[in-house]
Design a protein around this motif. Sequence first.
Motif, PDB file in Angstrom:
ATOM      1  N   UNK A   1       0.840  -1.229  -0.009  1.00 11.44           N
ATOM      2  CA  UNK A   1      -0.098   0.145   0.074  1.00 11.44           C
ATOM      3  C   UNK A   1       0.614   1.397  -0.037  1.00 11.44           C
ATOM      4  N   UNK A   2       2.069   1.019   0.434  1.00  7.96           N
ATOM      5  CA  UNK A   2       3.008   2.416   0.555  1.00  7.96           C
ATOM      6  C   UNK A   2       3.555   2.431  -0.643  1.00  7.96           C
ATOM      7  N   UNK A   3       3.804   1.489  -1.827  1.00  3.69           N
ATOM      8  CA  UNK A   3       4.512   1.357  -2.837  1.00  3.69           C
ATOM      9  C   UNK A   3       3.631   1.949  -3.907  1.00  3.69           C
ATOM     10  N   UNK A   4       4.346   2.143  -5.140  1.00  5.80           N
ATOM     11  CA  UNK A   4       3.271   2.680  -6.274  1.00  5.80           C
ATOM     12  C   UNK A   4       2.658   1.521  -6.970  1.00  5.80           C
ATOM     13  N   UNK A   5       2.999   0.478  -6.530  1.00  2.97           N
ATOM     14  CA  UNK A   5       1.941  -0.479  -6.889  1.00  2.97           C
ATOM     15  C   UNK A   5       0.800  -0.796  -6.651  1.00  2.97           C
ATOM     16  N   UNK A   6       0.318   0.080  -5.766  1.00  7.08           N
ATOM     17  CA  UNK A   6      -1.146   0.130  -5.206  1.00  7.08           C
ATOM     18  C   UNK A   6      -1.484   1.790  -5.598  1.00  7.08           C
TER      19      UNK A   6
END
Length: 254
Positions: A232-237
């Motif tokens: 959730x912190x990463x750009x994946x989300x």
Amino acid sequence: MNRLSGKVAIITGAGSGMGAEQARLFAKEGAKVIGGDMNTEGLQNVIAEIKAAGGEAIGVKLNISSPEDWQSTVKTAVETYGKVNVLVNTAGVAGPFIAKAAEHDPDEWDKLLAINLKGAFLGSKYSIPEMLKAGGGSIVTISSIAAALGGQGGTGYAAAKAGLSGLTRNIAVDYGKDNVRANVILPGQIKTPMSAVLETEEAKESKQYYLNKTPLGHFGDPSDVAYAALFLASDESKFITGIELPVDGGVMAN
């Protein structure tokens, strides 16, 4: 590796349990970490571990219910690393495990809301302006399945955790166009110092009750929550905001 490369993350409760695991994982994935905790001894041990592994991190003494402490923490993050991209609101306290509304001590109620709910509000309040300057950011708040289910904690604890969901949804809506995302994780029973009470002989029946409620048949590890927070912190989300993500071994599927 490097899922958070170039990002600066403030993580509360970083001196032990879930917060410590998040701090180690985020640093491993390339984030510059500002760990906050009142447990300064535990916090410094975690920071030392991160640095020994080649990561970048600093620790600050942080009372999450204090506006002044939050202002100082955010200022330290910006002065040290130049910006704030990520906030993980992990720190919290457990109240009386079985506390019905009519039996709940009012002072204990105030304490639970001041730490478990106000702390996340203050962290968001003072971090969001820096996220706006940075072009966006991600707020991840560690709540509990008690926010959504009855019988999973005392009344005050559950009320505070439920409040985190309302806080998060409003941040998601209010700041979505500014590329600031906000999401909540709802852990079930996780093996941390806070849940150690369940390992006592007196709590044997309570522990079995929670195990019976968990379809996977065992409690989670801090890393289970840390990896969810990492996503959730990463750009994946990057297209996910305003959600409640259970990490509970299937309890909420019952």
